[in-house]
Design a protein around this motif. Structure first.
Motif, PDB file in Angstrom:
ATOM      1  N   LYS A  18       0.832  -1.204   0.000  1.00  0.00           N
ATOM      2  CA  LYS A  18       0.000   0.000   0.000  1.00  0.00           C
ATOM      3  C   LYS A  18       0.869   1.258   0.000  1.00  0.00           C
ATOM      4  N   GLN A  19       1.917   1.248   0.802  1.00  0.00           N
ATOM      5  CA  GLN A  19       2.817   2.400   0.848  1.00  0.00           C
ATOM      6  C   GLN A  19       3.510   2.611  -0.492  1.00  0.00           C
ATOM      7  N   GLU A  79       1.118   4.338  -2.749  1.00  0.00           N
ATOM      8  CA  GLU A  79       0.976   5.746  -2.374  1.00  0.00           C
ATOM      9  C   GLU A  79       2.202   6.548  -2.790  1.00  0.00           C
TER      10      GLU A  79
END
Length: 64
Positions: free
Chosen positions: A24-25, A28
């Motif tokens: 997820k990071q 992002e």
């Protein structure tokens, strides 16, 4: 033996959770990188449109 299996199961779950967070990071970070590049291109376009002149905060505007 059961204690070791429980620890392995716990560690496996922790690694999977961390992997999800890292994925997820990374997504992002990629989105933010694209946005920064877009803003830099937009600002470069503004600089070209302005003729390369820079206005500083302590200078009086030309209409004074």
């Amino acid at each position: 033996m059961q204690d070791l299996e429980e620890q392995i199961a716990h560690l496996t779950r922790t690694v999977e959770d961390m992997s999800d967070v890292m994925a997820k990071q990374q997504s992002e970070i990629a989105t933010l990188t694209r946005r920064v590049q877009m803003l830099m291109q937009r600002e470069a376009g503004r600089d070209q449109d302005a003729g390369g002149s820079a206005t500083f905060g302590n200078e009086r505007p030309p209409h004074y």
